[in-house]
Design an enzyme around this catalytic site. Sequence first.
Site, PDB file in Angstrom:
ATOM      1  N   LYS A  13       0.830  -1.212   0.000  1.00 49.48           N
ATOM      2  CA  LYS A  13       0.000   0.000   0.000  1.00 49.48           C
ATOM      3  C   LYS A  13       0.864   1.263   0.000  1.00 49.48           C
ATOM      4  O   LYS A  13       0.654   2.164  -0.816  1.00 49.48           O
ATOM      5  CB  LYS A  13      -0.923  -0.025   1.229  1.00 49.48           C
ATOM      6  CG  LYS A  13      -1.847   1.173   1.339  1.00 49.48           C
ATOM      7  CD  LYS A  13      -3.109   0.836   2.102  1.00 49.48           C
ATOM      8  CE  LYS A  13      -2.952   0.851   3.599  1.00 49.48           C
ATOM      9  NZ  LYS A  13      -2.778   2.197   4.170  1.00 49.48           N
ATOM     10  N   GLY A  86      -5.093   8.109   5.309  1.00 51.46           N
ATOM     11  CA  GLY A  86      -4.185   9.128   5.849  1.00 51.46           C
ATOM     12  C   GLY A  86      -3.027   9.388   4.904  1.00 51.46           C
ATOM     13  O   GLY A  86      -2.571  10.527   4.750  1.00 51.46           O
ATOM     14  N   ASP A 309       2.076  -0.718  12.047  1.00 57.16           N
ATOM     15  CA  ASP A 309       0.813  -1.266  11.538  1.00 57.16           C
ATOM     16  C   ASP A 309       0.611  -2.734  11.925  1.00 57.16           C
ATOM     17  O   ASP A 309      -0.466  -3.293  11.704  1.00 57.16           O
ATOM     18  CB  ASP A 309       0.749  -1.135  10.010  1.00 57.16           C
ATOM     19  CG  ASP A 309       0.657   0.330   9.592  1.00 57.16           C
ATOM     20  OD1 ASP A 309       0.276   1.172  10.422  1.00 57.16           O
ATOM     21  OD2 ASP A 309       0.965   0.633   8.419  1.00 57.16           O
ATOM     22  N   ARG A 382      -7.253  -3.042   9.901  1.00 52.78           N
ATOM     23  CA  ARG A 382      -6.239  -3.904  10.543  1.00 52.78           C
ATOM     24  C   ARG A 382      -6.813  -4.601  11.773  1.00 52.78           C
ATOM     25  O   ARG A 382      -6.367  -5.697  12.123  1.00 52.78           O
ATOM     26  CB  ARG A 382      -4.987  -3.103  10.872  1.00 52.78           C
ATOM     27  CG  ARG A 382      -4.381  -2.454   9.616  1.00 52.78           C
ATOM     28  CD  ARG A 382      -2.890  -2.432   9.587  1.00 52.78           C
ATOM     29  NE  ARG A 382      -2.442  -1.561   8.516  1.00 52.78           N
ATOM     30  CZ  ARG A 382      -2.210  -1.958   7.267  1.00 52.78           C
ATOM     31  NH1 ARG A 382      -2.384  -3.215   6.918  1.00 52.78           N
ATOM     32  NH2 ARG A 382      -1.819  -1.088   6.358  1.00 52.78           N
TER      33      ARG A 382
HETATM   34  C1  S3P Z   1       2.364   4.996   6.183  1.00 54.32           C
HETATM   35  C2  S3P Z   1       2.976   5.406   7.344  1.00 54.32           C
HETATM   36  C3  S3P Z   1       2.490   5.036   8.683  1.00 54.32           C
HETATM   37  C4  S3P Z   1       1.547   3.851   8.613  1.00 54.32           C
HETATM   38  C5  S3P Z   1       0.531   3.983   7.530  1.00 54.32           C
HETATM   39  C6  S3P Z   1       1.203   4.108   6.171  1.00 54.32           C
HETATM   40  C7  S3P Z   1       2.909   5.463   4.909  1.00 54.32           C
HETATM   41  O1  S3P Z   1       1.784   6.136   9.222  1.00 54.32           O
HETATM   42  O2  S3P Z   1       0.899   3.675   9.859  1.00 54.32           O
HETATM   43  O3  S3P Z   1      -0.320   2.847   7.504  1.00 54.32           O
HETATM   44  O4  S3P Z   1       2.559   4.906   3.846  1.00 54.32           O
HETATM   45  O5  S3P Z   1       3.703   6.409   4.931  1.00 54.32           O
HETATM   46  P1  S3P Z   1       2.540   7.367   9.953  1.00 54.32           P
HETATM   47  O6  S3P Z   1       3.361   8.063   8.949  1.00 54.32           O
HETATM   48  O7  S3P Z   1       1.455   8.233  10.497  1.00 54.32           O
HETATM   49  O8  S3P Z   1       3.345   6.720  11.043  1.00 54.32           O
END
Ligand code: S3P
Length: 428
Positions: A13, A86, A309, A382
């Site tokens: 991802k 996010g 994660d 998750r």
């Molecule tokens: C991700 C970074 C992590 C992770 C998210 C994916 C990414 O988050 O938890 O599922 O692809 O950069 P954070 O950057 O908030 O730690």
Amino acid sequence: MIVEGSVRPPGDKSITHRGFFLAAMLSSRAEIRNPLSSLDVRATARILRQVGVEISPVRGGRSVTVRGSSDRWRAPAGSLHCGNSGTAARLMLGALAGQRFEARITGDGSLRRRPMRRVTIPLREMGVRVAEERGDGLPLRVRGGVLHGVTYRSPVASAQVKSAILLAGLGGGVPVTVVEPARSRDHTERMLQFLGFPVATAGAAVSLDGSMRTGRLGPFTLEVPGDLSSAAFLVGAALLSDGGELRIENVGINPTRAGFLDVVARMGGTIEQHDRRVVCGEPVADLVVRPSTLSATEVRSDEIPGLIDEVPVLAVLATRASGETVFRSVGELRVKESDRLGLIASNLRSIGVVAEVHGEDLSVVGTDQPLRGSVETARDHRLVMAFAVLGSQSGAAIELSETASADVSYPGFFRDLHQIGGGSWTVK
Ligand code: S3P
């Protein structure tokens, strides 16, 4: 339960998102092979199309073609809706920093509650104007333009924050340095290096010099490895099974991301890595997993960024390990797709496990009693997959509040779990 056979987990991802963003900013024509095609990734494709990037349909793991260049992006007609993702929201904030138009970014109820100032504070320092509609969250209106370079010390180890700043530097043609309290996953840096951009790293500091220009890169092809975060659930099912051997092919084992494998090994889990290779700058291997007798461990705070994660599935494994497992400094889990910290503990308790949150630490006491009861996933992908793994164990009877959220990162998860032998859970 016997878990056996061979599976190829879906594309990573994090790497798929980054492939789309970098191709959308840099490229005449890019082909992204083995991309993840999940809801989160489709959100990124959708918002990039809204600013004028051409992206072929994201479907069933088929290659995706992207044609884009930051200097041809245009103002979107409506809000950029990032769904549950996010990564889509935070990387888009960075990618928009060098653009002179205004854009409004929003997301679903879960994403709107997640903190965005961790990204907008450094972007404001670079010269981006940000208007908040509801405090530290989405929706946000951003207007970029002429930027200045930045050296930013992030209070959190977050690859999304780091990547947003790197994309801002790239789009704005200014030098950026990000210093993290601990090193987060480095997929953006690796992809930039693979594409020939000079990225310098020193400990937990990363710098990109502002001399390179977007829109100058020739066509490129990127091969996305399988997602270790998705594979981790299958690993969990195999470790907890009563027999068999599971082969999981083509899994990304990037060391800034593979803390899960180290912790499982420490707990006594048998995972072999075969045919280790490097694909487009990312280390990859095939994993072979066998049922294992697990014992508790302490997961140190410095290990957390490399397995953030995987805490839900590790907590699930801890329920079947002898002794008390403690995860140190996992407060960041409160601001994921749900309050994962609180929900891991409360759901474990409701199926008969002793689990507590003390400040920022999570403790889980292993048991050999059959686990039974209902789990509220809060539509967090998750959590649903972690508890489905526990539910597929012999003797367990776990009722999940839903299963649809798995589509956020692993649309074929229940099919794959069923196919390898772990098929008994119920949905409320
Ligand atoms: C991700 C970074 C992590 C992770 C998210 C994916 C990414 O988050 O938890 O599922 O692809 O950069 P954070 O950057 O908030 O730690």
